[in-house]
Design a protein around this motif. Sequence first.
Motif, short mmCIF file in Angstrom:
data_model
loop_
_atom_site.label_atom_id
_atom_site.label_comp_id
_atom_site.label_asym_id
_atom_site.label_seq_id
_atom_site.Cartn_x
_atom_site.Cartn_y
_atom_site.Cartn_z
N THR A 44 0.83 -1.20 0.00
CA THR A 44 0.00 0.00 0.00
C THR A 44 0.87 1.25 0.00
O THR A 44 0.58 2.22 -0.71
CB THR A 44 -0.93 0.00 1.23
OG1 THR A 44 -1.78 -1.14 1.15
CG2 THR A 44 -1.77 1.26 1.29
N GLN A 45 1.95 1.20 0.77
CA GLN A 45 2.84 2.35 0.87
C GLN A 45 3.54 2.65 -0.45
O GLN A 45 3.71 3.82 -0.81
CB GLN A 45 3.88 2.09 1.97
CG GLN A 45 4.78 3.25 2.26
CD GLN A 45 5.73 2.95 3.41
OE1 GLN A 45 5.74 1.85 3.96
NE2 GLN A 45 6.53 3.92 3.76
N ILE A 46 3.96 1.63 -1.18
CA ILE A 46 4.72 1.87 -2.41
C ILE A 46 3.85 1.90 -3.67
O ILE A 46 4.35 2.17 -4.76
CB ILE A 46 5.84 0.83 -2.59
CG1 ILE A 46 5.27 -0.56 -2.83
CG2 ILE A 46 6.81 0.87 -1.42
CD1 ILE A 46 6.29 -1.56 -3.32
N GLU A 47 2.55 1.66 -3.53
CA GLU A 47 1.67 1.60 -4.71
C GLU A 47 1.76 2.83 -5.61
O GLU A 47 1.89 2.69 -6.83
CB GLU A 47 0.23 1.34 -4.29
CG GLU A 47 -0.70 1.19 -5.47
CD GLU A 47 -2.13 0.92 -5.05
OE1 GLU A 47 -2.89 0.48 -5.92
OE2 GLU A 47 -2.48 1.13 -3.87
N PRO A 48 1.69 4.06 -5.08
CA PRO A 48 1.78 5.22 -5.98
C PRO A 48 3.08 5.24 -6.79
O PRO A 48 3.07 5.52 -7.99
CB PRO A 48 1.69 6.42 -5.04
CG PRO A 48 1.01 5.91 -3.81
CD PRO A 48 1.46 4.47 -3.69
N SER A 49 4.17 4.92 -6.13
CA SER A 49 5.45 4.89 -6.82
C SER A 49 5.50 3.78 -7.86
O SER A 49 6.02 3.98 -8.97
CB SER A 49 6.58 4.70 -5.80
OG SER A 49 7.81 4.61 -6.44
N ALA A 50 4.97 2.61 -7.52
CA ALA A 50 4.97 1.48 -8.47
C ALA A 50 4.14 1.81 -9.71
O ALA A 50 4.53 1.48 -10.83
CB ALA A 50 4.43 0.22 -7.78
N LYS A 51 3.01 2.46 -9.51
CA LYS A 51 2.16 2.83 -10.66
C LYS A 51 2.87 3.84 -11.56
O LYS A 51 2.87 3.70 -12.78
CB LYS A 51 0.82 3.36 -10.18
CG LYS A 51 -0.03 2.28 -9.53
CD LYS A 51 -1.46 2.41 -9.90
CE LYS A 51 -2.30 1.34 -9.26
NZ LYS A 51 -2.22 0.06 -9.92
N LEU A 52 3.47 4.87 -10.97
CA LEU A 52 4.20 5.86 -11.76
C LEU A 52 5.38 5.21 -12.48
O LEU A 52 5.61 5.44 -13.66
CB LEU A 52 4.70 7.00 -10.86
CG LEU A 52 5.50 8.09 -11.57
CD1 LEU A 52 4.69 8.73 -12.69
CD2 LEU A 52 5.97 9.13 -10.57
N ASN A 53 6.11 4.36 -11.77
CA ASN A 53 7.22 3.66 -12.37
C ASN A 53 6.74 2.78 -13.54
O ASN A 53 7.40 2.70 -14.58
CB ASN A 53 7.93 2.80 -11.32
CG ASN A 53 9.22 2.23 -11.82
OD1 ASN A 53 10.11 2.96 -12.19
ND2 ASN A 53 9.32 0.91 -11.83
N GLY A 54 5.59 2.14 -13.37
CA GLY A 54 5.03 1.31 -14.43
C GLY A 54 4.65 2.10 -15.67
O GLY A 54 4.73 1.60 -16.79
N LEU A 55 4.22 3.35 -15.47
CA LEU A 55 3.91 4.21 -16.62
C LEU A 55 5.18 4.66 -17.34
O LEU A 55 5.22 4.73 -18.56
CB LEU A 55 3.12 5.43 -16.16
CG LEU A 55 1.69 5.17 -15.69
CD1 LEU A 55 1.10 6.45 -15.09
CD2 LEU A 55 0.83 4.65 -16.82
#
Length: 73
Positions: free
Chosen positions: A17-28
């Motif tokens: 949950t904590q890293i989800e925003p970063s993972a999504k941006l990284n995935g883009l």
Amino acid sequence: MNAVYPELLDFADSYATQIEPSAKLNGLLWPEASAGWTYAPSSFAAEHEVAALKAWMAERVRHMQMRCAAGGI
């Protein structure tokens, strides 16, 4: 199962949950790629990786419990 295992699962969920925003941006920024012998999955859908990790942990705990019960650990 011992008391540490549920805490480990909770930690995995909390960290995901904590890293989800970063993972999504990284995935883009870095979509899934394959170049010859290398493969890099996109981190956009990291929840699938978390589910796979938790499934592996559950299987590993079951394996260790069976080995322990059989006197192998």
